[in-house]
Scaffold this active site. Sequence first.
Site, short mmCIF file in Angstrom:
data_model
loop_
_atom_site.label_atom_id
_atom_site.label_comp_id
_atom_site.label_asym_id
_atom_site.label_seq_id
_atom_site.Cartn_x
_atom_site.Cartn_y
_atom_site.Cartn_z
CD GLN A 79 -2.96 1.22 2.22
OE1 GLN A 79 -2.60 1.55 3.33
NE2 GLN A 79 -4.21 0.91 1.92
CB CYS A 109 -5.16 7.29 6.03
SG CYS A 109 -4.39 7.51 7.64
CG ASN A 211 -12.84 -2.40 5.61
OD1 ASN A 211 -12.41 -1.27 5.76
ND2 ASN A 211 -12.61 -3.35 6.50
N GLY A 235 -10.61 -5.90 9.57
CA GLY A 235 -9.48 -5.31 10.28
C GLY A 235 -9.50 -5.68 11.75
NE ARG A 236 -12.11 -1.37 13.90
CZ ARG A 236 -13.25 -0.76 14.14
NH1 ARG A 236 -13.38 -0.02 15.22
NH2 ARG A 236 -14.27 -0.88 13.31
C1 LIG Z 1 -4.99 1.25 14.04
C2 LIG Z 1 -5.49 1.29 12.63
C3 LIG Z 1 -4.59 1.49 11.59
C4 LIG Z 1 -5.04 1.53 10.27
N1 LIG Z 1 -4.13 1.69 9.25
C5 LIG Z 1 -4.56 1.66 7.96
C6 LIG Z 1 -3.62 1.71 6.87
O1 LIG Z 1 -2.39 1.76 7.05
N2 LIG Z 1 -4.12 1.69 5.61
C7 LIG Z 1 -5.47 1.62 5.35
O2 LIG Z 1 -5.88 1.61 4.17
N3 LIG Z 1 -6.36 1.53 6.35
C8 LIG Z 1 -5.94 1.53 7.63
N4 LIG Z 1 -6.84 1.40 8.65
C9 LIG Z 1 -8.28 1.16 8.32
C10 LIG Z 1 -8.56 -0.36 8.24
O3 LIG Z 1 -7.88 -0.95 7.16
C11 LIG Z 1 -10.07 -0.63 8.06
O4 LIG Z 1 -10.48 0.01 6.90
C12 LIG Z 1 -10.90 -0.13 9.25
O5 LIG Z 1 -10.32 -0.54 10.48
C13 LIG Z 1 -12.34 -0.65 9.17
O6 LIG Z 1 -12.37 -2.05 9.17
P1 LIG Z 1 -12.74 -2.87 10.51
O7 LIG Z 1 -14.04 -2.29 11.04
O8 LIG Z 1 -12.86 -4.29 10.04
O9 LIG Z 1 -11.62 -2.65 11.49
C14 LIG Z 1 -6.43 1.38 9.97
C15 LIG Z 1 -7.33 1.17 11.04
C16 LIG Z 1 -6.87 1.14 12.35
C17 LIG Z 1 -7.88 0.90 13.46
#
Ligand SMILES: Cc1cc2nc3c(=O)[nH]c(=O)nc-3n(C[C@H](O)[C@H](O)[C@H](O)COP(=O)(O)O)c2cc1C
Length: 341
Positions: A79, A109, A211, A235-236
């Site tokens: 990325q 972001c 997502n 993600g989380r």
């Molecule tokens: C601590 C943290 C760091 C993240 N870093 C990135 C990143 O580097 N690049 C990106 O595209 N999204 C990043 N995200 C967003 C996640 O990829 C994802 O889109 C978001 O957490 C929603 O998905 P979830 O509800 O399954 O966690 C980040 C999210 C969190 C919480």
Amino acid sequence: MPSLTLTNIPYPRIALAPMEGVVDSGVRRLIGEIGGVDFCVTEFLRVTTELQPSKTFYKVSPELLQHSKTSSGIPVHFQLLGSDPQLLARHAIKAAQLGANVVDLNFGCPAKLVNRHKGGAVLLQTPELIHNIVQACAQALIDTPARLTAKMRLGYEDTELIYENLAAINEGGATELVVHARTKTEGYKPPAHWSWLAKLREASRIPVIANGEVWSVEDYDRCREVSGCPDIMIGRGLIADPYLAYRIKKQDPTLPLPTQADLAAVLLVYLKREQAHAPDKFLLSRGKQWLGMMRKGLVPITPLFDAIKVCQSAETMFDILTACSLQEGFYKALLPSSDTE
Ligand SMILES: Cc1cc2nc3c(=O)[nH]c(=O)nc-3n(C[C@H](O)[C@H](O)[C@H](O)COP(=O)(O)O)c2cc1C
């Protein structure tokens, strides 16, 4: 234009979301080993004023040295985050030359610093710039085997420009799009608006990957049903429960939730591997951070979290995790050993 057909990609896929400061190569490797995940995405490489040296690319993705796969064989997408089309294009080519098979652009972001430097979600206010970025990167990759993907939110403050951004990414030449179903302003506050994903999927020529806010097998099923998207990025939810993708793929409703011991065992394998090259301070903070994220999931781990929270040394943390991991657990048998090979 690169080919838009993705005939060799099996559906449905589960992706481990990129998470800066959380999903490093060790986490990608381990969650890949547990099973159920079809691809991962690196933390972002921030593109600012000049072309970064190769070592920065390898730091973001040591997997570049092994055909962009985790040692468990899961593809890893690389990325990039930035706002200068030509400079991003040079980074896209360099990533491909160093071994990336997929280059992903971050338009989601929400971090203040990143947005102040015109990277991430702030770009959703300027679809023309998004188009220029995607087009420049897609063109740059045309003579390489790598393809381009993108990740966006529903918008910056609202969804007003959502279709313009979707069109910019489609027409610019991306081959797939992950949509985190919230605006930048909504941050990580539930709910994620999965119904928006259905509208975007219908309006998109390229596949849309859903997502946001998938924490359980039930969430996964509902997200697919509401969005109509076959592929889901988590993600989380996968950090809180690293066995979630495994359970989703197993499709066995009798499978139990993991126990505290199952989660402690995951942390132990990860931290023991990191111990080979990371200082105790890092291990302690990473252990506490991961447990904090596990606490947000569905597995009750408060006693373990409370015990680790007050640890002053990595050694005490390892002792507590080891004792906990010996308790009853259904999934810990899936884990590899912690050897660092
Ligand atoms: C601590 C943290 C760091 C993240 N870093 C990135 C990143 O580097 N690049 C990106 O595209 N999204 C990043 N995200 C967003 C996640 O990829 C994802 O889109 C978001 O957490 C929603 O998905 P979830 O509800 O399954 O966690 C980040 C999210 C969190 C919480």
